[in-house]
Write a protein that holds these residues in place. Structure first.
Motif, PDB file in Angstrom:
ATOM      1  N   GLU A 117       3.450 -45.680  10.729  1.00 39.45           N
ATOM      2  CA  GLU A 117       3.442 -46.980  10.066  1.00 39.45           C
ATOM      3  C   GLU A 117       4.836 -47.592  10.069  1.00 39.45           C
ATOM      4  O   GLU A 117       5.846 -46.881  10.053  1.00 39.45           O
ATOM      5  N   ARG A 118       4.867 -48.921  10.106  1.00 43.66           N
ATOM      6  CA  ARG A 118       6.131 -49.659  10.070  1.00 43.66           C
ATOM      7  C   ARG A 118       6.233 -50.429   8.764  1.00 43.66           C
ATOM      8  O   ARG A 118       5.251 -51.007   8.322  1.00 43.66           O
ATOM      9  N   PRO A 119       7.424 -50.450   8.150  1.00 40.85           N
ATOM     10  CA  PRO A 119       7.566 -51.137   6.857  1.00 40.85           C
ATOM     11  C   PRO A 119       7.499 -52.652   6.972  1.00 40.85           C
ATOM     12  O   PRO A 119       7.283 -53.336   5.975  1.00 40.85           O
ATOM     13  N   GLY A 120       7.718 -53.199   8.154  1.00 40.67           N
ATOM     14  CA  GLY A 120       7.680 -54.641   8.352  1.00 40.67           C
ATOM     15  C   GLY A 120       7.392 -54.941   9.808  1.00 40.67           C
ATOM     16  O   GLY A 120       7.465 -54.059  10.665  1.00 40.67           O
ATOM     17  N   PRO A 121       7.061 -56.195  10.138  1.00 47.10           N
ATOM     18  CA  PRO A 121       6.644 -56.533  11.501  1.00 47.10           C
ATOM     19  C   PRO A 121       7.710 -56.326  12.562  1.00 47.10           C
ATOM     20  O   PRO A 121       7.386 -56.107  13.723  1.00 47.10           O
ATOM     21  N   LEU A 122       8.992 -56.386  12.181  1.00 48.84           N
ATOM     22  CA  LEU A 122      10.075 -56.213  13.139  1.00 48.84           C
ATOM     23  C   LEU A 122      10.946 -55.004  12.821  1.00 48.84           C
ATOM     24  O   LEU A 122      11.994 -54.815  13.428  1.00 48.84           O
ATOM     25  N   GLU A 123      10.503 -54.174  11.883  1.00 47.96           N
ATOM     26  CA  GLU A 123      11.306 -53.045  11.430  1.00 47.96           C
ATOM     27  C   GLU A 123      10.802 -51.735  12.014  1.00 47.96           C
ATOM     28  O   GLU A 123       9.608 -51.565  12.258  1.00 47.96           O
ATOM     29  N   PRO A 124      11.699 -50.761  12.226  1.00 52.61           N
ATOM     30  CA  PRO A 124      11.281 -49.467  12.780  1.00 52.61           C
ATOM     31  C   PRO A 124      10.641 -48.585  11.725  1.00 52.61           C
ATOM     32  O   PRO A 124      10.894 -48.752  10.519  1.00 52.61           O
ATOM     33  N   PRO A 125       9.803 -47.641  12.131  1.00 54.90           N
ATOM     34  CA  PRO A 125       9.268 -46.660  11.181  1.00 54.90           C
ATOM     35  C   PRO A 125      10.405 -45.909  10.490  1.00 54.90           C
ATOM     36  O   PRO A 125      11.427 -45.607  11.102  1.00 54.90           O
ATOM     37  N   ALA A 126      10.213 -45.603   9.228  1.00 53.26           N
ATOM     38  CA  ALA A 126      11.249 -44.921   8.459  1.00 53.26           C
ATOM     39  C   ALA A 126      11.547 -43.531   9.010  1.00 53.26           C
ATOM     40  O   ALA A 126      12.647 -43.004   8.822  1.00 53.26           O
ATOM     41  N   GLU A 127      10.571 -42.927   9.708  1.00 50.64           N
ATOM     42  CA  GLU A 127      10.731 -41.538  10.160  1.00 50.64           C
ATOM     43  C   GLU A 127      11.612 -41.399  11.387  1.00 50.64           C
ATOM     44  O   GLU A 127      12.054 -40.273  11.710  1.00 50.64           O
ATOM     45  N   TRP A 128      11.875 -42.454  12.118  1.00 48.34           N
ATOM     46  CA  TRP A 128      12.552 -42.306  13.409  1.00 48.34           C
ATOM     47  C   TRP A 128      13.865 -41.542  13.321  1.00 48.34           C
ATOM     48  O   TRP A 128      14.101 -40.605  14.079  1.00 48.34           O
ATOM     49  N   GLU A 129      14.731 -41.953  12.416  1.00 43.65           N
ATOM     50  CA  GLU A 129      16.048 -41.332  12.346  1.00 43.65           C
ATOM     51  C   GLU A 129      15.940 -39.856  11.966  1.00 43.65           C
ATOM     52  O   GLU A 129      16.622 -38.996  12.544  1.00 43.65           O
ATOM     53  N   THR A 130      15.085 -39.554  10.999  1.00 43.36           N
ATOM     54  CA  THR A 130      14.892 -38.157  10.609  1.00 43.36           C
ATOM     55  C   THR A 130      14.349 -37.340  11.770  1.00 43.36           C
ATOM     56  O   THR A 130      14.795 -36.212  12.020  1.00 43.36           O
ATOM     57  N   LEU A 131      13.397 -37.897  12.492  1.00 42.97           N
ATOM     58  CA  LEU A 131      12.835 -37.177  13.630  1.00 42.97           C
ATOM     59  C   LEU A 131      13.891 -36.901  14.692  1.00 42.97           C
ATOM     60  O   LEU A 131      13.977 -35.786  15.227  1.00 42.97           O
ATOM     61  N   ARG A 132      14.698 -37.893  15.014  1.00 45.39           N
ATOM     62  CA  ARG A 132      15.723 -37.682  16.032  1.00 45.39           C
ATOM     63  C   ARG A 132      16.704 -36.598  15.610  1.00 45.39           C
ATOM     64  O   ARG A 132      17.163 -35.797  16.431  1.00 45.39           O
ATOM     65  N   GLN A 133      17.052 -36.572  14.320  1.00 43.89           N
ATOM     66  CA  GLN A 133      18.042 -35.621  13.847  1.00 43.89           C
ATOM     67  C   GLN A 133      17.452 -34.232  13.631  1.00 43.89           C
ATOM     68  O   GLN A 133      18.082 -33.226  13.965  1.00 43.89           O
ATOM     69  N   GLU A 134      16.256 -34.156  13.074  1.00 45.08           N
ATOM     70  CA  GLU A 134      15.735 -32.883  12.595  1.00 45.08           C
ATOM     71  C   GLU A 134      14.566 -32.327  13.390  1.00 45.08           C
ATOM     72  O   GLU A 134      14.382 -31.118  13.453  1.00 45.08           O
ATOM     73  N   CYS A 135      13.760 -33.205  13.968  1.00 43.59           N
ATOM     74  CA  CYS A 135      12.545 -32.739  14.623  1.00 43.59           C
ATOM     75  C   CYS A 135      12.245 -33.614  15.836  1.00 43.59           C
ATOM     76  O   CYS A 135      11.262 -34.349  15.859  1.00 43.59           O
ATOM     77  N   PRO A 136      13.095 -33.547  16.859  1.00 41.52           N
ATOM     78  CA  PRO A 136      12.928 -34.431  18.011  1.00 41.52           C
ATOM     79  C   PRO A 136      11.710 -34.105  18.859  1.00 41.52           C
ATOM     80  O   PRO A 136      11.316 -34.903  19.702  1.00 41.52           O
ATOM     81  N   VAL A 137      11.136 -32.905  18.661  1.00 41.95           N
ATOM     82  CA  VAL A 137       9.895 -32.518  19.336  1.00 41.95           C
ATOM     83  C   VAL A 137       8.887 -32.254  18.222  1.00 41.95           C
ATOM     84  O   VAL A 137       8.723 -31.137  17.752  1.00 41.95           O
ATOM     85  N   ALA A 138       8.238 -33.321  17.758  1.00 44.07           N
ATOM     86  CA  ALA A 138       7.507 -33.277  16.489  1.00 44.07           C
ATOM     87  C   ALA A 138       5.998 -33.223  16.695  1.00 44.07           C
ATOM     88  O   ALA A 138       5.457 -33.920  17.559  1.00 44.07           O
ATOM     89  N   PRO A 139       5.308 -32.413  15.878  1.00 48.28           N
ATOM     90  CA  PRO A 139       3.844 -32.367  15.975  1.00 48.28           C
ATOM     91  C   PRO A 139       3.228 -33.633  15.385  1.00 48.28           C
ATOM     92  O   PRO A 139       3.636 -34.108  14.326  1.00 48.28           O
ATOM     93  N   ILE A 140       2.254 -34.177  16.089  1.00 46.71           N
ATOM     94  CA  ILE A 140       1.543 -35.362  15.612  1.00 46.71           C
ATOM     95  C   ILE A 140       0.050 -35.166  15.826  1.00 46.71           C
ATOM     96  O   ILE A 140      -0.387 -34.263  16.553  1.00 46.71           O
ATOM     97  N   THR A 141      -0.722 -36.026  15.183  1.00 46.42           N
ATOM     98  CA  THR A 141      -2.164 -36.036  15.353  1.00 46.42           C
ATOM     99  C   THR A 141      -2.604 -37.433  15.757  1.00 46.42           C
ATOM    100  O   THR A 141      -2.244 -38.417  15.097  1.00 46.42           O
ATOM    101  N   PHE A 142      -3.365 -37.531  16.844  1.00 45.82           N
ATOM    102  CA  PHE A 142      -3.874 -38.813  17.309  1.00 45.82           C
ATOM    103  C   PHE A 142      -5.030 -39.282  16.426  1.00 45.82           C
ATOM    104  O   PHE A 142      -5.615 -38.482  15.676  1.00 45.82           O
TER     105      PHE A 142
END
Length: 437
Positions: A31-56
């Motif tokens: 989810e994105r907080p706004g129409p032009l804003e990035p998801p809040a998780e991006w920075e955390t994922l890049r720093q802590e979990c760059p190969v992250a489990p997801i569910t489609f």
């Protein structure tokens, strides 16, 4: 230091590490907080979990890549394609969309066959051809802006979502008036089909990019309609090839002593439709909204149009909503960010997240219209990179040049946070872009 649940390893390679951690697969898309804003998780994922489990949405598991180097590595690897036997399903739809196996099956996905198909198409997207096409694109943009000015804020268009409309006395939907008709005119010209069919092409494109907006029956109907339409077009091209993409492919194949199958040509037409229409139409709207969200950016371009080329590249880099991301099916084990990702894994390469990686882009979350070099991954990388990227750049630069020249006082007619994102499709964009001048 946090631990990434997909590998059990601590983060590496990116020195700035936050204290939070991920303890369960993320539901994707994020989810994105706004129409032009990035998801809040991006920075955390890049720093802590760059190969992250997801569910489609289908419930199938996959892995999300958010670091630039990882995304580039996987996209550049010629062994991996977007689909494969055993790859995760994005949705539960049996008809699927652009990532459906049956959609891609007529075209070779890897190896020499794929490269040969790309070579047949690439001659249509050279710098020389795009330079020759640019005056016609500019003339069409001028005509569309003439209509915008003539019709004024009372313009009505069926592409404007009534649920997100603003007072018609206050604004024009730039996406409906310019962003939609310009790319569809270009793609109809490239395919050699009448521009009068643009509304049908738009509907088919939406259906092929379905995530959860259309039912299986609706997608199947659209698939059959498009196939029937383009099959008839391909067969007429065999009799009279002409100077368009499909006609040129037929002619070139004959010159080499072969014939391309109907299904390969239809699948090529589908790829051109999806890549050449919907994505660019949405990008024109997003580009305008991004530049107008801080109007000093627009004023910079009005004062110095020579910045338009680098501005377009920066807008492409900064776009937080490219859509679903690019799936790749790993046919063998790959080392990514010190993690061994096993064979038979479906990964999503999130180019938008990678494009903000601070290890590659200084002040990556800040828009710099003069940024150069700008090695963003918006068009992918390697053997599967977007064939039409030169066309997309030409359209975006040309339409921005015309807008800056014709509409220097352009502004958004609603606050940025009132813009509504497209939902239910794999591609990302805005439902409408209300503007005034």
């Amino acid at each position: 230091m946090s631990i990434c649940p997909v590998t059990g390893q601590t983060s590496a390679g990116h020195p700035e590490t936050t204290s939070s951690s991920l303890d369960a697969p993320l539901s994707y898309p994020l989810e994105r907080p706004g129409p032009l804003e990035p998801p809040a998780e991006w920075e955390t994922l890049r720093q802590e979990c760059p190969v992250a489990p997801i569910t489609f949405p289908s419930g199938d598991p996959a892995v999300l890549l958010t670091r630039y180097d990882d995304v580039r590595q996987v996209l550049s690897d010629p062994r991996f394609s977007r689909v494969g036997e055993g790859s995760a399903k994005i949705t539960n739809s049996e008809t699927g969309g652009v990532f459906n196996r049956s959609t891609a099956s007529p075209l070779p996905q890897t190896g020499e066959g794929h490269q040969q198909w790309r070579r047949m198409l690439s001659k249509w997207f050279t710098a020389k051809r795009m330079a020759a096409l640019k005056p016609a694109i500019a003339a069409m943009a001028d005509r569309l802006i003439d209509d915008m000015i003539k019709n004024g804020p009372n313009q009505d268009d069926s592409r404007t979502d009534p649920g997100n409309s603003v007072d018609p006395g206050d604004a024009v939907d730039l996406k409906a008036a310019l962003g939609f008709p310009l790319p569809v005119w270009v793609i109809c010209m490239l395919l050699g089909v009448p521009d009068s069919d643009r509304d049908r092409f738009s509907h088919w494109s939406d259906a092929f990019l379905n995530l959860d907006r259309f039912t299986d029956d609706e997608v199947a109907t659209a698939r059959q309609e498009f196939h029937t339409y383009l099959l008839g077009h391909v067969r007429s091209k065999r009799a009279d090839p002409g100077d368009d993409v499909l006609g040129t492919m037929i002619t070139d194949a004959r010159a080499a002593g072969t014939e391309l199958s109907d299904e390969m040509l239809v699948a090529t037409g589908l790829g051109l439709l999806v890549a050449g229409h919907e994505t660019t139409a949405n990008m024109i709207g997003k580009m305008t909204a991004m530049l107008l969200s801080d109007r000093t950016r627009w004023e910079q371009l009005v004062a110095d149009p020579s910045m338009i080329r680098t501005a377009v590249e920066e807008v492409l880099r900064m776009d937080t909503n490219l859509g679903f991301g690019m799936p790749r099916y790993l046919t063998e084990e790959v080392e990514l960010s010190a993690a061994a990702v096993p064979a038979n894994t479906t990964v999503i390469c999130d180019m938008s997240a990678a494009n903000r990686d601070q290890q590659i882009f200084t002040d990556g979350d800040t828009m710099d219209l003069t940024r150069s070099p700008n090695p963003h991954l918006t068009f992918g990388a390697g053997p599967h990179s977007c064939l039409g990227q030169m066309l997309a750049r030409t359209e975006l630069q040309t339409v921005l040049e015309v807008m800056v020249r014709r509409l220097p006082s352009l502004e958004l007619a609603v606050p940025t946070d009132q813009l509504q994102p497209i939902t239910g499709l794999i591609v990302g964009g805005l439902q409408t872009v209300p503007v005034r001048w």
